[in-house]
Design an enzyme around this catalytic site. Structure first.
Site, PDB file in Angstrom:
ATOM      1  N   SER A  62      -1.549 -17.123  -3.858  1.00  0.00           N
ATOM      2  CA  SER A  62      -2.485 -16.704  -2.813  1.00  0.00           C
ATOM      3  C   SER A  62      -3.699 -17.598  -2.645  1.00  0.00           C
ATOM      4  O   SER A  62      -4.451 -17.421  -1.689  1.00  0.00           O
ATOM      5  CB  SER A  62      -2.963 -15.283  -3.076  1.00  0.00           C
ATOM      6  OG  SER A  62      -1.969 -14.401  -2.663  1.00  0.00           O
ATOM      7  N   LYS A  65      -4.016 -19.171   0.560  1.00  0.00           N
ATOM      8  CA  LYS A  65      -4.560 -18.453   1.728  1.00  0.00           C
ATOM      9  C   LYS A  65      -5.938 -18.999   2.114  1.00  0.00           C
ATOM     10  O   LYS A  65      -6.288 -19.009   3.293  1.00  0.00           O
ATOM     11  CB  LYS A  65      -4.662 -16.953   1.427  1.00  0.00           C
ATOM     12  CG  LYS A  65      -3.284 -16.306   1.298  1.00  0.00           C
ATOM     13  CD  LYS A  65      -3.372 -14.894   0.778  1.00  0.00           C
ATOM     14  CE  LYS A  65      -2.007 -14.240   0.813  1.00  0.00           C
ATOM     15  NZ  LYS A  65      -1.775 -13.293  -0.278  1.00  0.00           N
ATOM     16  N   TYR A 185       4.750 -19.733   5.082  1.00  0.00           N
ATOM     17  CA  TYR A 185       3.833 -18.975   4.212  1.00  0.00           C
ATOM     18  C   TYR A 185       4.318 -19.033   2.760  1.00  0.00           C
ATOM     19  O   TYR A 185       3.532 -19.297   1.835  1.00  0.00           O
ATOM     20  CB  TYR A 185       3.761 -17.508   4.688  1.00  0.00           C
ATOM     21  CG  TYR A 185       3.129 -16.580   3.687  1.00  0.00           C
ATOM     22  CD1 TYR A 185       1.749 -16.446   3.584  1.00  0.00           C
ATOM     23  CD2 TYR A 185       3.924 -15.855   2.778  1.00  0.00           C
ATOM     24  CE1 TYR A 185       1.174 -15.623   2.630  1.00  0.00           C
ATOM     25  CE2 TYR A 185       3.355 -15.030   1.814  1.00  0.00           C
ATOM     26  CZ  TYR A 185       1.986 -14.919   1.750  1.00  0.00           C
ATOM     27  OH  TYR A 185       1.408 -14.111   0.786  1.00  0.00           O
ATOM     28  N   TYR A 237      -8.983  -9.505  -3.794  1.00  0.00           N
ATOM     29  CA  TYR A 237      -8.351  -8.270  -3.291  1.00  0.00           C
ATOM     30  C   TYR A 237      -9.204  -7.054  -3.580  1.00  0.00           C
ATOM     31  O   TYR A 237     -10.416  -7.086  -3.418  1.00  0.00           O
ATOM     32  CB  TYR A 237      -6.940  -8.105  -3.885  1.00  0.00           C
ATOM     33  CG  TYR A 237      -6.100  -9.308  -3.630  1.00  0.00           C
ATOM     34  CD1 TYR A 237      -5.792  -9.676  -2.335  1.00  0.00           C
ATOM     35  CD2 TYR A 237      -5.654 -10.104  -4.663  1.00  0.00           C
ATOM     36  CE1 TYR A 237      -5.043 -10.789  -2.081  1.00  0.00           C
ATOM     37  CE2 TYR A 237      -4.900 -11.227  -4.419  1.00  0.00           C
ATOM     38  CZ  TYR A 237      -4.608 -11.562  -3.122  1.00  0.00           C
ATOM     39  OH  TYR A 237      -3.876 -12.670  -2.880  1.00  0.00           O
ATOM     40  N   VAL A 255      -1.190 -14.927  -7.855  1.00  0.00           N
ATOM     41  CA  VAL A 255      -0.375 -14.293  -8.892  1.00  0.00           C
ATOM     42  C   VAL A 255       0.322 -15.304  -9.815  1.00  0.00           C
ATOM     43  O   VAL A 255       0.941 -14.921 -10.793  1.00  0.00           O
ATOM     44  CB  VAL A 255       0.667 -13.287  -8.330  1.00  0.00           C
ATOM     45  CG1 VAL A 255      -0.009 -12.049  -7.780  1.00  0.00           C
ATOM     46  CG2 VAL A 255       1.576 -13.938  -7.301  1.00  0.00           C
TER      47      VAL A 255
HETATM   48  N1  GLN Z   1       3.358 -15.331  -2.692  1.00  0.00           N
HETATM   49  C1  GLN Z   1       2.728 -14.116  -3.097  1.00  0.00           C
HETATM   50  C2  GLN Z   1       3.073 -12.986  -2.142  1.00  0.00           C
HETATM   51  O1  GLN Z   1       3.082 -13.201  -0.975  1.00  0.00           O
HETATM   52  C3  GLN Z   1       1.264 -14.313  -3.195  1.00  0.00           C
HETATM   53  C4  GLN Z   1       0.531 -13.057  -3.659  1.00  0.00           C
HETATM   54  C5  GLN Z   1      -0.656 -13.339  -4.533  1.00  0.00           C
HETATM   55  O2  GLN Z   1      -0.827 -14.418  -5.103  1.00  0.00           O
HETATM   56  N2  GLN Z   1      -1.461 -12.325  -4.716  1.00  0.00           N
HETATM   57  O3  GLN Z   1       3.321 -11.877  -2.523  1.00  0.00           O
END
Ligand code: GLN
Length: 314
Positions: A62, A65, A185, A237, A255
């Site tokens: 993530s 992002k 993505y 988050y 993650v």
């Molecule tokens: N690739 C992961 C997902 O889309 C990324 C989520 C994360 O790092 N929190 O679920």
């Protein structure tokens, strides 16, 4: 800051690695060793400090992002980006379906999965190769590639993100091919980085988008400002509020175990620790950052407090 402090921070963080679990909803990520912990710091004056598993490659997940947001802002501007998402912390898990399923027809922010997937549609015309070379440039790391094993592992377990993407399509927030957006993505989540790559990216953001060594501007100042603000309010988050109190630095977790943190005007910090808390944030990584932030008084509001001189009473 010096390497002794980094070592102390890592020692402080280590016991917490046992308090979390490596991600397993993407099966390939469960192969990581949850005991590993590493950190890299790059100041805007070019000083580098590192300790532990700072060279371990892991997937950015993530944290991409934040890069995707910056790239979309660069190429499409503020208004086009924020037609796709709001700018509000969600207080919900990273892959929550809320807000786009009921009356509010727009994701909370660009750093939760729904908002991030909507924004990646803006990057589809640029394509994977362009994005890959942009990410290599922003992270000062020419070895970044798509980790194909992680990509395929997530791609074949992507029911949740696929549902989100179709929901976005039903709300008019994805207008092109859903599969193409979701693929890009997922590929961008599967880029392999190190704590050092994240520290380089942090250094660039700390310096307002200008590479300190070359003086080259890679991101516009207002793009950096918006991206850092989103990181500060939404980057962890449903742990963003507590993290802001404890650490007080614009940060983004993934993650894969990474956390990117930025000390504006001073330094970038990359942390790796794949043992995660229930919210998907590196459990020991957060502790390491809290230790450093407290010891060095890096919390952005601490720094403001230091500047206020007591007034003389008369
Ligand atoms: N690739 C992961 C997902 O889309 C990324 C989520 C994360 O790092 N929190 O679920």
């Amino acid at each position: 800051m010096d390497e002794v402090l980094l070592r102390q921070a890592l020692e402080f963080g280590k016991p917490y690695t046992g308090k979390g679990e490596v991600a397993s909803y993407i099966p390939e990520l469960s192969k990581a060793d949850g005991r590993e912990l590493g950190i890299c710091v790059k100041t805007i004056d070019g000083e580098e400090l590192h300790c532990g598993y700072w060279q371990r490659r892991f997937t950015i997940q993530s944290i991409s992002k934040a890069i995707n947001l910056a790239m979309a802002l660069e190429h499409h501007g503020f208004d086009a980006v924020f037609l796709k998402t709001n700018m509000e912390p969600s207080g919900a898990s990273f892959n929550a379906m809320s807000r786009i399923s009921d009356s509010e027809d727009i994701p909370f922010n660009p750093l939760v999965n729904s908002g991030a997937i909507a924004i990646v549609e803006l990057l589809v015309p640029l394509g994977l190769e362009y994005m890959l070379s942009a990410v290599r440039g922003l992270c000062g790391d020419k070895y970044i590639t798509v980790d194909e094993d992680v990509f395929h592992s997530e791609w074949s377990h992507s029911a949740r993100n696929r549902s989100l993407a179709y929901l976005l399509q039903s709300k008019g927030l994805i207008n092109g091919d859903v599969d193409e957006t979701l693929r890009l993505y997922t590929q961008l989540c599967s880029l392999s980085v190190t704590a050092e790559s994240l520290a380089n990216l942090g250094q660039l953001l700390a310096n307002g988008g200008v590479q300190p060594e070359t003086g080259r501007r890679l991101l516009k100042e207002e793009v950096v400002r918006t991206t850092l603000t989103m990181m500060l309010t939404c980057g962890m988050y449903d742990g963003s509020g507590e993290f802001a109190v404890r650490v007080g630095l614009p940060s983004k977790s993934g993650v894969g175990g990474g956390i990117l943190s930025v000390v504006p005007g001073e330094m970038g910090i990359g942390v790796y620790g794949p043992s995660l808390d229930r919210k998907g944030n590196s459990v020991a990584g957060q502790k390491v950052l809290e230790y450093i932030s407290r010891r060095e008084k890096l919390h952005i509001l601490d720094r403001y407090a230091q500047r206020t001189v007591p007034t003389e009473q008369n």
